[in-house]
Motif scaffolding. Structure first.
Motif, PDB file in Angstrom:
ATOM      1  N   THR A  68       0.838  -1.197   0.000  1.00  0.00           N
ATOM      2  CA  THR A  68       0.000   0.000   0.000  1.00  0.00           C
ATOM      3  C   THR A  68       0.870   1.244   0.000  1.00  0.00           C
ATOM      4  N   VAL A  69       0.499   2.222  -0.839  1.00  0.00           N
ATOM      5  CA  VAL A  69       1.138   3.538  -0.848  1.00  0.00           C
ATOM      6  C   VAL A  69       0.097   4.555  -0.401  1.00  0.00           C
ATOM      7  N   PHE A  70       0.417   5.286   0.669  1.00  0.00           N
ATOM      8  CA  PHE A  70      -0.505   6.273   1.213  1.00  0.00           C
ATOM      9  C   PHE A  70      -0.114   7.673   0.744  1.00  0.00           C
ATOM     10  N   GLN A  71      -0.948   8.647   1.122  1.00  0.00           N
ATOM     11  CA  GLN A  71      -0.678  10.041   0.768  1.00  0.00           C
ATOM     12  C   GLN A  71       0.634  10.520   1.381  1.00  0.00           C
ATOM     13  N   TYR A  98       4.276   9.383   2.473  1.00  0.00           N
ATOM     14  CA  TYR A  98       5.066   8.286   1.932  1.00  0.00           C
ATOM     15  C   TYR A  98       5.851   7.505   2.975  1.00  0.00           C
ATOM     16  N   GLN A 125       7.479  10.650  -4.031  1.00  0.00           N
ATOM     17  CA  GLN A 125       6.414   9.695  -4.322  1.00  0.00           C
ATOM     18  C   GLN A 125       6.915   8.546  -5.185  1.00  0.00           C
ATOM     19  N   LEU A 183      -3.200   2.042  -3.719  1.00  0.00           N
ATOM     20  CA  LEU A 183      -2.821   3.449  -3.598  1.00  0.00           C
ATOM     21  C   LEU A 183      -3.992   4.241  -3.051  1.00  0.00           C
ATOM     22  N   PRO A 236      -2.816   8.955  -3.288  1.00  0.00           N
ATOM     23  CA  PRO A 236      -1.373   9.205  -3.200  1.00  0.00           C
ATOM     24  C   PRO A 236      -0.944  10.575  -3.709  1.00  0.00           C
ATOM     25  N   TYR A 258      -6.542   1.970  -7.112  1.00  0.00           N
ATOM     26  CA  TYR A 258      -6.322   3.380  -6.810  1.00  0.00           C
ATOM     27  C   TYR A 258      -7.583   3.996  -6.219  1.00  0.00           C
TER      28      TYR A 258
END
Length: 399
Positions: free
Chosen positions: A102-105, A107, A163, A180, A183, A212
């Motif tokens: 998982t990539v969050f807002q 980083y 990012q 995501l 992000p 996303y």
């Protein structure tokens, strides 16, 4: 890595929201409901996401998109239903045992480590040998175009570069899917636009499924192979960006995606094989039927996108449905003139007029004719029409 993104792009969507084509489902959401005490965050979500697909979940605050993503990641457990990853039920498997990242807002890069070491953290934790770690890290830094920045610290990078480091770190272990969550939210508008294309390029190069989450319609339309539009816990529609925009299935989807003229009316019957007749704006007009059958005499909503509306001083030629209208306001917006008009019954009409229409100078109070081709309109089931204020409030509340 196998590049399956192009295959997913060519897929078509089935009636049940599942992709048709060569891409096998990587993620299956099987009649999933999530409750928090008495609050239903997600209600009977049922769809699948294919290998190599860029799949977006789009909707306003509280629609259930982030909760659905968190259930895929393993941070939340479904109350009912199952989540399968590559055919295996992982509904109660902890996050660290699922082959997703998982990539969050925000980083969460390691500030004391170089870019190279940040990306190497994953394969090192899996005890890969030095040669394999180097191969993977170098490959990912090349994909995200940061090879020349490998020895810099995160504090020495721009927001967009940070990012891309986070993306490389999440992709370096070759997960089945990358999740995501908003992000691009921390980036300024210009950089957001740049990163939209960068994300899609990266996804195509690595061929990994991207899921996303966003409340930004432009982001979803720009990047996605398919979009799930969600509202109050329900999946309102799943389709390609073109399908969602040109043929929304509900009034909510029509109003939430882009701008749309939406008018209450009555479907009076069948005009011919291709079109139905709708009484709206004080006239009986031919229109394209939607996917939902509406009985003759039933209440309906007519949708026309503002860029499909034509404005003329004289009544248009045959083949175009038209109504008389009065100009109430106009705004020059570079490539288009944004006209607000009122029909004879007082209904508001929005038209985006391009230079190709060659209109004379218009002023508020001028009498004109507005029209569109019947195939440019769509009849939807009757529902409350969201106002501009409603939509703005939905988006303002989105974290």
């Amino acid at each position: 890595m196998t590049k399956t993104g192009a295959e997913a792009t060519d897929q078509k969507q089935g009636q049940d929201g599942t992709p048709r084509g060569s891409g096998k489902p990587v993620i299956e959401i099987d009649h999933v409901t999530k409750r928090f005490t008495d609050y239903v965050a997600v209600s009977d979500a049922d769809f699948s996401i294919a290998s190599g697909e860029f799949f977006s979940m789009l909707g306003p605050s509280g629609c259930g998109k982030t909760t659905t993503l968190r259930m895929i990641a393993g941070f939340e457990t479904p109350t009912e239903g199952a989540i399968r990853l590559e055919g295996e039920d992982v509904s109660r498997v902890p996050p660290h045992k699922r082959n997703v990242n998982t990539v969050f807002q925000h980083y969460a890069l390691f500030p004391h480590m170089s870019v190279w070491d940040n990306v190497a953290y994953g394969p090192r934790s899996l005890k890969h040998d030095k040669g394999e770690v180097k191969r993977r890290v170098d490959e990912m830094l090349d994909v995200v175009r940061l090879t020349d920045f490998a020895q810099r610290k995160p504090s020495q990078l721009s927001g967009g570069q940070q990012q891309r480091v986070a993306l490389a770190r999440a992709l370096v272990n070759y997960p089945s899917a990358l999740l995501l969550d908003e992000p691009l939210g921390a980036l300024d508008l210009k950089l957001r636009h740049v990163m939209q294309f960068e994300l899609k390029r990266i996804q195509r190069e690595v061929g990994i499924t991207f899921v996303y989450v966003t409340h930004d319609q432009e982001e979803a339309l720009t990047m996605s192979d398919r979009i799930a539009v969600m509202n109050t816990g329900n999946v309102e529609q799943i389709g390609t960006p073109t399908e969602i925009y040109d043929r929304p299935s509900t009034v909510f989807v029509a109003g939430f995606i882009g701008q749309a003229n939406l008018w209450h009316g009555t479907q009076t019957g069948r005009a011919n094989r291709d079109f139905v007749e709708v009484e709206v704006l004080g006239s009986k007009l031919q229109a394209r039927p939607g996917d939902t059958t509406i009985e003759s005499g039933g209440q309906a909503t007519l949708m026309v996108r503002p860029e499909r509306v034509r404005v003329s001083i004289d009544a248009p030629t045959s083949g175009i449905v038209s109504v008389p209208a009065t100009v109430t306001d106009l705004t020059f917006q570079g490539p288009v003139l944004r006209l607000q008009l009122a029909a004879a019954d007082g209904s508001a009409i929005l038209a985006h007029v391009g230079a190709e229409q060659e209109l004379p100078m218009l002023r508020p109070g001028d009498q004109v004719h507005v029209g569109w081709l019947p195939e440019a309109s769509l009849v939807l089931p009757a529902a409350d029409i969201p106002t501009t204020e409603d939509l703005e409030e939905m988006l303002d509340d989105t974290p």
